[in-house]
Design a protein around this motif. Structure first.
Motif, PDB file in Angstrom:
ATOM      1  N   UNK A   1       0.837  -1.204   0.000  1.00 43.55           N
ATOM      2  CA  UNK A   1       0.000   0.000   0.000  1.00 43.55           C
ATOM      3  C   UNK A   1       0.869   1.251   0.000  1.00 43.55           C
ATOM      4  N   UNK A   2       1.956   1.250   0.786  1.00 38.20           N
ATOM      5  CA  UNK A   2       2.867   2.384   0.825  1.00 38.20           C
ATOM      6  C   UNK A   2       3.471   2.625  -0.552  1.00 38.20           C
ATOM      7  N   UNK A   3       3.894   1.549  -1.213  1.00 37.35           N
ATOM      8  CA  UNK A   3       4.496   1.679  -2.542  1.00 37.35           C
ATOM      9  C   UNK A   3       3.476   2.191  -3.555  1.00 37.35           C
ATOM     10  N   UNK A   4       2.231   1.756  -3.441  1.00 35.51           N
ATOM     11  CA  UNK A   4       1.206   2.182  -4.388  1.00 35.51           C
ATOM     12  C   UNK A   4       0.887   3.669  -4.235  1.00 35.51           C
ATOM     13  N   UNK A   5       0.909   4.178  -3.002  1.00 36.55           N
ATOM     14  CA  UNK A   5       0.573   5.580  -2.774  1.00 36.55           C
ATOM     15  C   UNK A   5       1.761   6.527  -2.974  1.00 36.55           C
ATOM     16  N   UNK A   6       2.973   6.001  -3.047  1.00 40.98           N
ATOM     17  CA  UNK A   6       4.156   6.845  -3.176  1.00 40.98           C
ATOM     18  C   UNK A   6       4.933   6.529  -4.453  1.00 40.98           C
ATOM     19  N   UNK A   7       4.282   6.613  -5.565  1.00 42.86           N
ATOM     20  CA  UNK A   7       4.923   6.347  -6.845  1.00 42.86           C
ATOM     21  C   UNK A   7       5.455   7.620  -7.503  1.00 42.86           C
ATOM     22  N   UNK A   8       5.418   8.741  -6.797  1.00 50.14           N
ATOM     23  CA  UNK A   8       5.941   9.989  -7.352  1.00 50.14           C
ATOM     24  C   UNK A   8       7.440   9.859  -7.565  1.00 50.14           C
ATOM     25  N   UNK A   9       7.895  10.388  -8.686  1.00 49.73           N
ATOM     26  CA  UNK A   9       9.326  10.328  -8.995  1.00 49.73           C
ATOM     27  C   UNK A   9      10.070  11.416  -8.233  1.00 49.73           C
ATOM     28  N   UNK A  10      11.179  11.026  -7.672  1.00 53.63           N
ATOM     29  CA  UNK A  10      12.055  11.989  -6.988  1.00 53.63           C
ATOM     30  C   UNK A  10      13.436  11.900  -7.634  1.00 53.63           C
ATOM     31  N   UNK A  11      14.161  13.007  -7.584  1.00 56.30           N
ATOM     32  CA  UNK A  11      15.499  13.055  -8.151  1.00 56.30           C
ATOM     33  C   UNK A  11      16.506  13.121  -7.016  1.00 56.30           C
ATOM     34  N   UNK A  12      17.471  12.223  -7.058  1.00 55.09           N
ATOM     35  CA  UNK A  12      18.541  12.206  -6.078  1.00 55.09           C
ATOM     36  C   UNK A  12      19.783  12.732  -6.780  1.00 55.09           C
ATOM     37  N   UNK A  13      20.353  13.792  -6.227  1.00 57.16           N
ATOM     38  CA  UNK A  13      21.541  14.410  -6.821  1.00 57.16           C
ATOM     39  C   UNK A  13      22.784  13.844  -6.146  1.00 57.16           C
ATOM     40  N   UNK A  14      23.612  13.178  -6.940  1.00 56.29           N
ATOM     41  CA  UNK A  14      24.888  12.658  -6.475  1.00 56.29           C
ATOM     42  C   UNK A  14      25.986  13.616  -6.861  1.00 56.29           C
ATOM     43  N   UNK A  15      27.165  13.343  -6.396  1.00 54.13           N
ATOM     44  CA  UNK A  15      28.314  14.147  -6.764  1.00 54.13           C
ATOM     45  C   UNK A  15      28.614  13.984  -8.258  1.00 54.13           C
ATOM     46  N   UNK A  16      28.374  12.768  -8.774  1.00 50.92           N
ATOM     47  CA  UNK A  16      28.692  12.480 -10.168  1.00 50.92           C
ATOM     48  C   UNK A  16      27.500  12.597 -11.106  1.00 50.92           C
ATOM     49  N   UNK A  17      26.285  12.760 -10.592  1.00 57.18           N
ATOM     50  CA  UNK A  17      25.140  12.840 -11.482  1.00 57.18           C
ATOM     51  C   UNK A  17      23.830  12.812 -10.726  1.00 57.18           C
ATOM     52  N   UNK A  18      22.770  12.538 -11.468  1.00 55.63           N
ATOM     53  CA  UNK A  18      21.420  12.499 -10.910  1.00 55.63           C
ATOM     54  C   UNK A  18      20.806  11.130 -11.133  1.00 55.63           C
TER      55      UNK A  18
END
Length: 97
Positions: free
Chosen positions: A19-36
Motif C-alpha cells: 500500500x505504501x508503494x502504491x501511494x508513493x509512486x511519485x518520482x524523486x530526483x537524487x543528486x549525487x556528486x557524479x550525477x542524478x
C-alpha cells in the motif's frame, strides 16, 4: 502456533509495504556528486532502509567478532591461571618449624 504468528506478521508487513508503494509512486530526483538519479519515492525509501540494515549488520558483526576475540583471549588466560593453581596445589607445604 509460532509459525502462524510470524506468517501473519509477515503478511501484514507485506500488505502495508504494498500500500505504501502504491501511494508513493511519485518520482524523486537524487543528486549525487557524479550525477542524478530519478526513481520512485517508495523505491528510494526501500533502498535507504536496506542500506541502513546492511550497515547495522556490518557493525553488529564487527562488534561480535571483537567480543569473540576477547572471549577467546580470556578463556586462554583462565586456562593458564587454572594450570598454575593446579601446579601450586601439588607442591608440598614446607613447615619452617
Amino acid at each position: 502456533m509460532r509459525k502462524i504468528f510470524f506468517l501473519v506478521i509477515f503478511i501484514l508487513i507485506f500488505l502495508i509495504s504494498a500500500a505504501f508503494a502504491a501511494f508513493n509512486m511519485n518520482a524523486v530526483t537524487v543528486n549525487y556528486y557524479f550525477g542524478d538519479l530519478t526513481m520512485p519515492l517508495s523505491a528510494l525509501l526501500v533502498i535507504a532502509i536496506l542500506l541502513g540494515v546492511l550497515l547495522g549488520a556490518i557493525v553488529l558483526v564487527l562488534a561480535t567478532l571483537k567480543l569473540r576475540y576477547e572471549n577467546r583471549r580470556l578463556k586462554s588466560k583462565l586456562s593458564v591461571s587454572e594450570q598454575e593453581i593446579d601446579s601450586l596445589r601439588i607442591l608440598p607445604i614446607k613447615d619452617s618449624h
